[in-house]
Design an enzyme around this catalytic site. Structure first.
Site, PDB file in Angstrom:
ATOM      1  N   CYS A  58      95.192  26.331   3.770  1.00  0.00           N
ATOM      2  CA  CYS A  58      94.326  25.160   3.978  1.00  0.00           C
ATOM      3  C   CYS A  58      94.837  23.935   3.229  1.00  0.00           C
ATOM      4  CB  CYS A  58      92.904  25.490   3.543  1.00  0.00           C
ATOM      5  SG  CYS A  58      92.804  25.952   1.807  1.00  0.00           S
ATOM      6  N   ARG A  87      92.390  19.203  11.305  1.00  0.00           N
ATOM      7  CA  ARG A  87      91.132  18.853  10.644  1.00  0.00           C
ATOM      8  C   ARG A  87      90.503  17.662  11.357  1.00  0.00           C
ATOM      9  NH1 ARG A  87      90.190  20.473   5.478  1.00  0.00           N
ATOM     10  NH2 ARG A  87      88.111  19.750   6.084  1.00  0.00           N
ATOM     11  N   GLN A 113      87.105  23.489   7.633  1.00  0.00           N
ATOM     12  CA  GLN A 113      88.467  24.024   7.568  1.00  0.00           C
ATOM     13  C   GLN A 113      88.650  25.113   8.620  1.00  0.00           C
ATOM     14  OE1 GLN A 113      91.136  23.167   5.360  1.00  0.00           O
ATOM     15  NE2 GLN A 113      92.239  24.402   6.858  1.00  0.00           N
ATOM     16  N   ARG A 162      80.544  17.248   0.151  1.00  0.00           N
ATOM     17  CA  ARG A 162      81.334  18.260  -0.576  1.00  0.00           C
ATOM     18  C   ARG A 162      80.707  18.403  -1.949  1.00  0.00           C
ATOM     19  NH1 ARG A 162      87.821  18.850  -0.994  1.00  0.00           N
ATOM     20  NH2 ARG A 162      87.367  19.690   1.062  1.00  0.00           N
ATOM     21  N   HIS A 183      83.625  26.820   3.691  1.00  0.00           N
ATOM     22  CA  HIS A 183      84.386  25.629   4.080  1.00  0.00           C
ATOM     23  C   HIS A 183      84.505  25.637   5.617  1.00  0.00           C
ATOM     24  CE1 HIS A 183      86.801  22.181   3.819  1.00  0.00           C
ATOM     25  NE2 HIS A 183      87.882  22.641   3.225  1.00  0.00           N
ATOM     26  N   ASP A 207      95.199  31.037   0.175  1.00  0.00           N
ATOM     27  CA  ASP A 207      94.625  29.821  -0.407  1.00  0.00           C
ATOM     28  C   ASP A 207      94.861  29.898  -1.912  1.00  0.00           C
ATOM     29  OD1 ASP A 207      93.166  27.503  -0.905  1.00  0.00           O
ATOM     30  OD2 ASP A 207      91.203  28.475  -0.734  1.00  0.00           O
TER      31      ASP A 207
HETATM   32  N1   CP Z   1      91.885  21.703   2.894  1.00  0.00           N
HETATM   33  C1   CP Z   1      91.083  20.782   2.345  1.00  0.00           C
HETATM   34  O1   CP Z   1      89.856  20.842   2.456  1.00  0.00           O
HETATM   35  O2   CP Z   1      91.747  19.776   1.712  1.00  0.00           O
HETATM   36  P1   CP Z   1      91.080  18.683   0.759  1.00  0.00           P
HETATM   37  O3   CP Z   1      90.518  19.425  -0.423  1.00  0.00           O
HETATM   38  O4   CP Z   1      92.196  17.762   0.389  1.00  0.00           O
HETATM   39  O5   CP Z   1      89.990  17.979   1.513  1.00  0.00           O
HETATM   40  N1  NVA Z   2      89.333  27.226  -2.122  1.00  0.00           N
HETATM   41  C1  NVA Z   2      89.747  25.876  -2.378  1.00  0.00           C
HETATM   42  C2  NVA Z   2      89.886  25.127  -1.090  1.00  0.00           C
HETATM   43  C3  NVA Z   2      90.386  23.726  -1.236  1.00  0.00           C
HETATM   44  C4  NVA Z   2      90.449  23.006   0.079  1.00  0.00           C
HETATM   45  C5  NVA Z   2      88.748  25.205  -3.280  1.00  0.00           C
HETATM   46  O1  NVA Z   2      87.542  25.407  -3.098  1.00  0.00           O
HETATM   47  O2  NVA Z   2      89.172  24.481  -4.186  1.00  0.00           O
END
Ligand code: CP
Ligand code: NVA
Length: 327
Positions: free
Chosen positions: A273, A301, A142, A111, A139, A233
């Site tokens: 999400c 997930r 997700q 990430r 993502h 989101d």
């Molecule tokens: N939805 C999601 O990716 O959650 P986290 O940021 O907690 O991993």
């Molecule tokens: N769009 C959000 C998703 C978090 C899971 C972010 O990137 O922070």
């Protein structure tokens, strides 16, 4: 039996899968979900035995980190939890980090901020599988859980419509890719500065199957009209915190509330999400309502990512003794 694995090295984007890969991944996810009650007797409980999977998170995470950790353990693999002090690309070049890890582990789940960094990392290590655990742009893990959740509720997805309302961000991008591939119509409603990138519109159009159409709207009500599911989101993604005030102002008309949900099909699902911000992108009432499937998404997930790891990491042609129907 058909092989459930893919020959792809990485999963940096939903677009790394073709529609057949995606459909197989969903079937495999449903299978491992059903088999979870078998514990160590599950057919895949030792599939990653002797394999090492590293995880590196440059941004916070609850769901992604926890579900990958459980997935690796339940598949018999070994997790290497790298610390943020690896400082990807700052302490030493991104390619050097990748070429070190390639000598020790089979896969890395990352990430980070830039999709380009992830691509650079993956390109530097031809024997290392790289999985996108979220970038600023995409993502894809997700999206696996999202379409699995939709499939559980609707069965056949072709011809369904999902409306995404709000920031045309990483989650919107991967959801659009996956939905289009599975024949789901996608309506995206965003204000002008936060629209889905044009490149994503082109990509989704080129992978769309079964007549799936992507339509962009400026008005949330128009996008939601008749939709089978409404997705939103956060308005401020990780890394955008300095823009929070302006985003809240510009995106306020895109809040998912009871009035907006009333325009969707009766019983339409609410999806998010997570993490969610009640009072901003969604009201507490909608979030807690009977049509909210946000915790189904969160659960899925785990199953989606387990299927993904199996597809990428199990030897070519492996079928795991699974009940995979021939297409
Ligand atoms: N939805 C999601 O990716 O959650 P986290 O940021 O907690 O991993
Ligand atoms: N769009 C959000 C998703 C978090 C899971 C972010 O990137 O922070």
């Amino acid at each position: 039996m058909i092989p459930a694995t893919v020959t792809r090295k990485d999963f940096l984007s939903v677009l790394d899968f073709d529609a057949t890969d995606l459909e197989r991944c969903l079937r495999l996810a449903a299978q491992v979900k059903a088999d979870r009650t078998l514990g160590r007797l599950a057919p895949t409980a030792e599939t990653l035995s002797g394999r090492h999977v590293a995880m590196l998170f440059d941004k916070p995470s609850l769901r992604t980190r926890t579900t990958f950790e459980i997935a690796i353990r339940e598949l018999g693999g070994h997790l290497v939890a790298l610390q943020p002090d690896v400082a990807l690309g700052r302490r030493e070049p991104v390619a050097d980090v990748a070429r070190n890890l390639e000598r020790w582990v089979d896969a890395v789940i990352i990430r980070t901020f830039s999709q380009d960094v992830l691509q650079e990392f993956a390109a530097a290590a031809p024997r290392l599988h790289v999985v996108n655990a979220l970038t600023d742009q995409e993502h894809p893990c997700q999206a696996l859980a999202d379409v699995l959740t939709l499939q559980e509720h609707f069965g056949l997805l072709r011809g369904r419509t999902i409306a995404y309302v709000g920031d045309g961000n990483n989650v919107a991008t991967s959801l659009t890719h996956a939905a289009a591939m599975l024949g789901v119509h996608v309506h995206v409603a965003s204000p002008e500065p936060y629209q889905l990138p044009h490149a994503v519109v082109q990509q989704a159009t080129s992978v769309a199957r079964h007549g799936a159409r992507l339509r962009l709207f400026s008005d949330a009500a128009d996008a939601v009209a008749g939709a089978d599911a409404v997705y939103t989101d956060t308005w401020t993604s990780m890394g955008q915190e300095t823009e929070a005030d302006i985003r809240r102002r510009v995106l306020a008309p895109y809040q998912v509330n009871d009035e907006l949900m009333a325009l969707a099909r009766p019983g339409a699902l609410f999806m998010h999400c997570l993490p969610a911000h009640r009072g901003d992108e969604v009201t507490a009432d909608v979030f807690e309502s009977d049509v909210s499937v946000v915790f189904d998404q969160a659960e899925n997930r785990l199953h989606g990512q387990k299927a993904l790891l199996l597809m990428l990491l199990a030897g070519r042609g492996a079928d795991f003794g699974l009940r995979m129907a021939v297409d």
